[in-house]
Design an enzyme around this catalytic site. Structure first.
Site, mmCIF file in Angstrom:
data_model
loop_
_atom_site.group_PDB
_atom_site.id
_atom_site.type_symbol
_atom_site.label_atom_id
_atom_site.label_comp_id
_atom_site.label_asym_id
_atom_site.label_seq_id
_atom_site.Cartn_x
_atom_site.Cartn_y
_atom_site.Cartn_z
ATOM 1 N N SER A 203 0.828 -1.205 0.000
ATOM 2 C CA SER A 203 0.000 0.000 0.000
ATOM 3 C C SER A 203 0.868 1.263 0.000
ATOM 4 O O SER A 203 1.863 1.356 0.717
ATOM 5 C CB SER A 203 -0.893 -0.005 1.233
ATOM 6 O OG SER A 203 -1.671 1.169 1.272
ATOM 7 N N LYS B 135 -3.417 2.329 -2.161
ATOM 8 C CA LYS B 135 -3.045 3.321 -1.161
ATOM 9 C C LYS B 135 -4.197 3.549 -0.182
ATOM 10 O O LYS B 135 -5.359 3.459 -0.543
ATOM 11 C CB LYS B 135 -2.678 4.644 -1.861
ATOM 12 C CG LYS B 135 -2.176 5.703 -0.882
ATOM 13 C CD LYS B 135 -1.494 6.855 -1.584
ATOM 14 C CE LYS B 135 -1.108 7.955 -0.587
ATOM 15 N NZ LYS B 135 -0.030 7.564 0.350
ATOM 16 N N GLY C 21 1.154 11.976 4.029
ATOM 17 C CA GLY C 21 -0.057 12.361 4.735
ATOM 18 C C GLY C 21 -1.314 11.728 4.161
ATOM 19 O O GLY C 21 -2.399 12.303 4.269
ATOM 20 N N ASN D 223 -6.545 -0.905 1.353
ATOM 21 C CA ASN D 223 -5.989 -0.422 2.618
ATOM 22 C C ASN D 223 -6.889 0.701 3.120
ATOM 23 O O ASN D 223 -7.162 1.651 2.398
ATOM 24 C CB ASN D 223 -4.561 0.073 2.378
ATOM 25 C CG ASN D 223 -3.892 0.579 3.644
ATOM 26 O OD1 ASN D 223 -4.257 1.616 4.176
ATOM 27 N ND2 ASN D 223 -2.890 -0.141 4.109
ATOM 28 N N CYS E 38 0.245 4.318 10.068
ATOM 29 C CA CYS E 38 0.875 5.413 9.320
ATOM 30 C C CYS E 38 1.434 6.435 10.311
ATOM 31 O O CYS E 38 0.693 6.962 11.138
ATOM 32 C CB CYS E 38 -0.107 6.105 8.392
ATOM 33 S SG CYS E 38 0.670 7.497 7.550
ATOM 34 N N ASN F 79 5.153 -1.561 8.744
ATOM 35 C CA ASN F 79 5.004 -0.256 8.096
ATOM 36 C C ASN F 79 6.331 0.506 8.218
ATOM 37 O O ASN F 79 7.335 -0.059 8.666
ATOM 38 C CB ASN F 79 3.854 0.524 8.745
ATOM 39 C CG ASN F 79 3.208 1.518 7.792
ATOM 40 O OD1 ASN F 79 3.879 2.194 7.033
ATOM 41 N ND2 ASN F 79 1.891 1.614 7.832
ATOM 42 N N GLY G 164 12.531 1.148 2.581
ATOM 43 C CA GLY G 164 13.599 0.778 1.658
ATOM 44 C C GLY G 164 14.509 -0.275 2.264
ATOM 45 O O GLY G 164 14.310 -0.709 3.411
ATOM 46 N N GLY H 163 9.199 -4.795 3.865
ATOM 47 C CA GLY H 163 10.195 -3.863 4.410
ATOM 48 C C GLY H 163 11.483 -4.045 3.624
ATOM 49 O O GLY H 163 12.274 -4.934 3.920
#
Lengths: 261, 317
Positions: free
Chosen positions: B34, B58, B85, B112, B143, B205, B230, B256
């Site tokens: 996502s 997303k 955001g 998501n 998030c 996340n 990353g 991840g």
């Protein structure tokens, strides 16, 4: 839009910190419209993962070229690459300039530094010749002037230090021209945001349309990451739109300049 | 891969790549994470989406979200920071603009979702349950870049329990809870999600992080801090998957910093049942397809006929 492995035909210094990169990428070259860009992965950058966006300068048959300035580790690494090496290119990307129609408004191009390169294809493909106002800090920042002259366009150069052309800001010479005659003119601009903002203000004052190409930091280049957004007016206020997808070229009246960085 | 493979040798009629997330079956265990793949359509010209395990869109809340000021991302060594955001069109805008395309795919779309209240999570879950054709819901409780919602639900086990239970009540769609890494131990959160009816977990996340431009002395993000993703986060994410695997029975989707098949296999060995490609989509859009091919090569090389044998198969002695 395609992703292709492109071979470097040449990658040579133009002036000072500016380089011309020519890539063999036939599919991209054929599809390119004025104002679009390439998104390049630079293989020697091992720990810097992201691609770098570059306006397309020329598209000829099987090749596309970009004119870039070395400003950081991405462009420094790119400048060290040579003919025969390969890199991954995604392109052509973005929504470009509207090519002027024959008999329509006279195009006035306003460029700052390497913004000049992003406007070459527009001049080449415009059936209507116009004028180019190009500005830079010093003489070495005035790029590809000869190419525009070769197309039969008048070029007016301005440098901040007066080392070439008129001394001052590019917008001063644009202003002088519009004061002389602002009828049936249309502005096209590419350069630093401060210059674009000034061009938008001038367009407003003289009530001439302006298309401006925004230069924003990008990450994915294809519209998913939402890094490169700028504030754009909507019916109910404003929203962030993507420079890589809705842009890089926007109508200057649509940009919410008071919010833009 | 240790053994040499030639193109065309990959196909093996006996090899099973499919995995299950609740009642949802994926043709292979590789999805796209996502926030790194938009709503699918953006990448359709660069790769065949029907070869993926699933597309995860997303994060969407009830109403449209403008998102944070710019700069929103910054490149760092072997990774990036973001503070977008959760800009998005809201449920109605998403359905109007993107759903017909996603529905036309042969692979499932996982939506998501997030909200600023427990009630909003449940309402968004209900809307997507009623829509028909959704593969699963991923609850974004992690998030780090919005003030309300998101991470606050993922860092308080009681709130997390309420969010999962409220969504469970309103939909029969498979629920995947995307856990936050920003906790002392992921285990209590994994247990709560499982107990309240989550069918699977997404781990992990982005990690709260910061970068500063030393010349201007300003943070590189307008939001000051952001989420780190990353390759640089991969070993931490692997450990979180490993921790959760020993605590819960439900499937785990590991993510991840995956860039290649070897990275994905590491997640599977640590205990993941499936994986998601995130940041790598931004720089190499073909990554997910290369990971699928590489996993097939690995299975063949190691005479493994079922991908499920890899889950948690790390050898400790």
């Amino acid at each position: 839009m395609v992703e292709r492995t492109a071979q470097i035909i040449s990658n040579e210094r133009d002036t000072d910190a500016y380089f011309r990169l020519v890539l063999r990428a036939p599919e991209i070259a054929r599809a390119t419209q004025p104002g679009q860009f390439l998104h390049l992965r630079i293989p020697p950058l091992r720990e810097a993962l992201l691609r770098r966006p570059f306006s397309i300068f020329q598209a000829n048959g099987e090749t596309v070229s970009v004119l870039y300035k070395t400003i950081g580790k991405g462009t420094d690494a790119l400048a060290r690459m040579g003919a025969g090496e390969e890199l991954s290119a995604i392109g052509p990307l973005g929504h470009g300039f509207t090519v002027p129609a024959r008999g329509g408004e006279t195009p006035l191009l306003v460029a700052g530094g390497y913004g000049m390169a992003a406007m070459y294809l527009l001049a080449e493909r415009s059936p209507q010749k116009g004028m180019v106002f190009v500005g830079g800090r010093r003489r070495v920042d005035i790029l590809c002037e000869a190419e525009f002259r070769k197309l039969g366009w008048e070029v007016r150069a301005t440098t901040e230090d007066g080392s070439y052309g008129e001394k001052g800001m590019v917008t001063q010479s644009l202003l002088a021209e519009l004061k002389r005659d602002s009828g049936k003119r249309k502005l096209f601009a590419c350069g630093p945001t401060a210059m674009l903002k000034a061009v938008a203000k001038i367009a407003d004052e003289f009530k001439v349309p302006a298309e401006i190409s925004m230069d924003e930091h990008m990450c994915c280049g294809v519209g998913v990451c939402l890094t490169c957004v700028i504030p754009v007016k909507t019916a109910s206020g404003w929203e962030y739109q993507r420079t890589c997808t809705e842009g890089p070229v926007f109508d200057s009246r649509e940009v919410m300049w008071e919010v833009a960085r | 891969m240790k053994c040499g493979m030639r193109n065309g040798e990959r196909e093996s009629p006996k090899m099973n790549l499919s995995v299950s997330i609740g009642k949802l079956t994926l043709q292979n265990p590789v999805m796209v994470a996502s926030g790194t793949f938009g709503y699918g359509a953006e990448y359709a010209r660069l790769l065949d989406l029907n070869q993926l395990g699933a597309v995860v869109v997303k994060g969407i809340r009830l109403s449209p979200v403008r998102g944070n000021p710019t700069p929103r991302t910054a490149e760092v060594t072997s990774g990036m920071l973001n503070a977008i955001g959760l800009q998005g069109p809201g449920v109605d805008g998403f359905i109007e603009k993107y759903w017909s395309f996603l529905k036309s795919l042969r692979v499932p779309a996982i939506i998501n979702i997030w909200g600023t209240t427990v009630e909003e999570y449940a309402e968004v879950a209900r809307r997507f349950g009623d829509l028909g054709g959704v593969g699963a819901l991923e609850l974004n409780v992690s998030c780090p870049n919005i003030k309300e919602g998101g991470a606050q639900f993922g860092t308080d086990p009681k709130l997390l329990a309420r969010v999962v239970a409220a969504c469970r009540k309103v939909t029969t769609l498979p629920l995947i809870t995307k856990l936050s890494p920003n906790v002392t131990s992921v285990v209590p959160y994994a247990l709560v999600a499982e107990a309240e009816g989550s069918d699977a977990l997404s781990i992990t996340n982005s990690f709260p992080a910061m970068a500063i431009d030393i010349e201007s002395r300003r943070p590189k993000l307008a939001n000051v801090t952001g989420g780190l993703t990353g390759p640089c986060i991969k070993p931490i994410a692997i450990k979180l998957v490993w921790d959760a695997r020993r605590a819960v029975k439900i499937p785990i989707i590991g993510m991840g910093g995956i860039q290649c098949a070897a990275d994905a296999i590491e997640f599977l060995l640590a205990g993941a049942n499936a994986v998601a490609i995130g940041t790598a989509n931004f720089y190499e859009p073909q990554t997910a397809l290369a990971v699928i091919a590489g996993i097939q090569d690995y299975l063949k090389c190691h005479d493994i006929t079922d991908i499920r044998e890899l889950t948690g198969a790390v050898r400790l002695s």
